[in-house]
Design an enzyme around this catalytic site. Structure first.
Site, mmCIF file in Angstrom:
data_model
loop_
_atom_site.group_PDB
_atom_site.id
_atom_site.type_symbol
_atom_site.label_atom_id
_atom_site.label_comp_id
_atom_site.label_asym_id
_atom_site.label_seq_id
_atom_site.Cartn_x
_atom_site.Cartn_y
_atom_site.Cartn_z
ATOM 1 C CG PHE A 109 -18.194 -0.075 2.774
ATOM 2 C CD1 PHE A 109 -18.021 -0.445 4.094
ATOM 3 C CD2 PHE A 109 -19.273 0.743 2.463
ATOM 4 C CE1 PHE A 109 -18.898 -0.034 5.084
ATOM 5 C CE2 PHE A 109 -20.152 1.160 3.434
ATOM 6 C CZ PHE A 109 -19.970 0.765 4.755
ATOM 7 C CE LYS A 110 -22.626 -0.504 4.467
ATOM 8 N NZ LYS A 110 -24.070 -0.307 4.464
ATOM 9 C CG ASP A 111 -19.872 -6.364 -2.203
ATOM 10 O OD1 ASP A 111 -20.968 -6.900 -1.972
ATOM 11 O OD2 ASP A 111 -19.677 -5.616 -3.174
ATOM 12 C CB THR A 142 -26.478 -3.128 4.330
ATOM 13 O OG1 THR A 142 -25.456 -2.379 4.969
ATOM 14 C CG2 THR A 142 -26.694 -4.409 5.116
#
Length: 458
Positions: A109-111, A142
């Site tokens: 999800f950090k993308d 991250t």
């Protein structure tokens, strides 16, 4: 739109300066002076927009000093790297909705935030004729997402600290196999909190920060949080009935769930935010009893949540304490000296009006991966399993529960194999990492030695 610090000692700045500042120069975290308010008509109009158009509508409310044409181009370039046409698709499994946030370059999800932040940095540095040394700490995802966001970009070096042998092997490979000249990985012999504390200390060394033009990619950077606000609106718009929703968020650092809190403050119909943690449950204790006291980090199968000091909590506490920066300053001085922050009964009740929480231990995490796969054929990564278990325990039968799927299960193959008896298939992006050359510095958790390393490589 202007931005201020939670600690109240900086003059208001624009969005561009807020992004470049990262951590506020007074040691606080950046927040907008006011939160835009959306009416039901606007929410309805946004509810079926494609992801990139929705992202432009949300982000443009906050990035008022970037021309619309440029902002659209930055957003299109950032999400053009995602494999799924919807960017963050919503699927329904076993009575809950799962928001898949893992279709970016590093399958986490950090993308969603870091592809945008990398492009923002490149755009702003070119505009200003400046260079930057990004310094960040990671508990796993991250770091690889930040590296993917800036590798090979002009005018940027990146230094990422991760806890040695405390990320998954795939997570470590995603970072250390990137050999671009502007990428520097440091494996710290300690915990994520050690890494994060070193990064914060170096940012608070204002002379060093200025001399070496330090930039932040951790969720202390406002643009990270802002990018994540978008997918809460997107998920709500994809539900069959657009009524109040519960979001279940596996979290260790409070950044992702704070984005959901902001979406709610903007007007999104959120019934509750369900904060799901593993055994490192300082945030769950905070919600349940007001106990925010630091403990020892426990290593688990969900390593991205193996955190005690949740840096983004400061942003929420600023609002809990009625936007009182003096209270924020005194509370975090108290935390530094005593290892705890004390809350009144009234404050705890206010927290519980917004959040509910659940602690999911290692065995429950593995059991959830196994049972969910058995019943639906769908594989959860261990972090997402924490969120799904939290939803099943805390909101059973609720018709609109959205669980945030924060990573592809193949990033945590050992945990998935323990749960279901066989490893998940490796997608091509991860299979290609096996056997690749790596580069990384192993260092003690010594701030001065890491500072010297940055100086030597910057």
């Amino acid at each position: 739109m202007k931005y201020i610090s939670t600690r109240g000692k900086i003059a208001p700045v624009g969005f561009k300066d807020a992004v470049m500042m990262g951590l506020a120069t007074d040691g606080g975290l950046i927040l907008p002076e006011s939160i835009p308010q959306l009416d039901r008509g606007t929410l309805a109009a946004w509810s079926k927009l494609p992801y990139r158009e929705l992202a432009f509508n949300v982000i443009s409310l906050f990035a008022t000093d970037i021309p619309a044409f440029d902002l659209k181009a930055l957003i299109d370039r950032s999400y053009g790297s995602f494999e799924h046409e919807e960017t963050t698709p919503l699927v329904q499994k076993d009575g809950v909705y799962i928001l898949e946030l893992f279709h970016g370059p590093t399958l986490a999800f950090k993308d969603v935030a870091l592809q945008l932040l990398g492009n923002l940095f490149e755009y702003l540095l070119k505009e200003r004729g400046e260079k930057m040394n990004i310094l960040g700490a990671t508990s796993g995802d991250t770091g690889s997402a930040a590296i993917a966001g800036v590798r090979g970009k002009e005018n940027i070096n990146i230094f990422i600290l991760h806890p040695h042998l405390k990320t998954s092997p795939i997570q470590a490979l995603q970072m250390t196999s990137v050999l671009d000249e502007n990428v520097h990985n440091v494996a710290v012999e300690g915990t994520f909190d050690d890494c994060q504390n070193i990064v914060k200390a170096l940012f608070n060394d204002l002379q060093f920060k200025k001399e070496y033009a330090l930039g932040a990619v951790n969720s202390i950077n406002w643009a990270r949080v802002l990018a994540q606000v978008v997918y809460y609106f997107y998920a709500w718009g994809r539900l069959p009935e657009q009524k109040e929703v519960i979001f279940s968020v596996p979290t260790g650092n409070f950044g992702d769930i704070f984005a959901g809190y902001l979406a709610k403050r903007m007007g999104l119909p959120v019934e509750k935010l369900l904060l799901a943690t593993n055994e490192n449950n300082i945030l769950a204790r905070f919600v349940q009893t007001g106990d925010y006291s630091l403990g020892k980090v426990v290593q688990t199968v969900s390593p991205s949540m193996d955190i005690q000091l949740a840096s983004n909590l400061e942003r929420y506490l600023y609002y809990l304490w009625d936007e009182n920066p003096e209270k924020v300053c005194s509370a975090f001085a108290e935390l530094q000296s005593t290892g705890r922050i004390v809350f009144t009964k009234e404050q705890v009740l206010r927290v519980q009006a917004e959040f509910m929480s659940c602690t999911v231990d290692e065995q429950k995490t593995l059991d959830t991966i196994a049972s969910f796969n058995r019943e639906t054929g769908y594989l959860l990564d261990p972090h997402t399993a924490v969120g799904v278990r939290g939803a099943l325990e805390c909101a059973p039968g609720h018709p609109r529960v959205v669980c945030l799927a924060t990573a592809h299960p193949a990033k945590f193959g050992d945990a998935v194999e323990r749960a279901v008896g066989s490893p998940p298939p490796l997608p091509p992006a991860l299979a290609a990492l096996v056997g690749k050359e790596t580069r990384c510095e192993l260092m003690a958790p010594d701030r001065e030695k890491i500072k010297a390393f940055v100086k030597a490589k910057a």
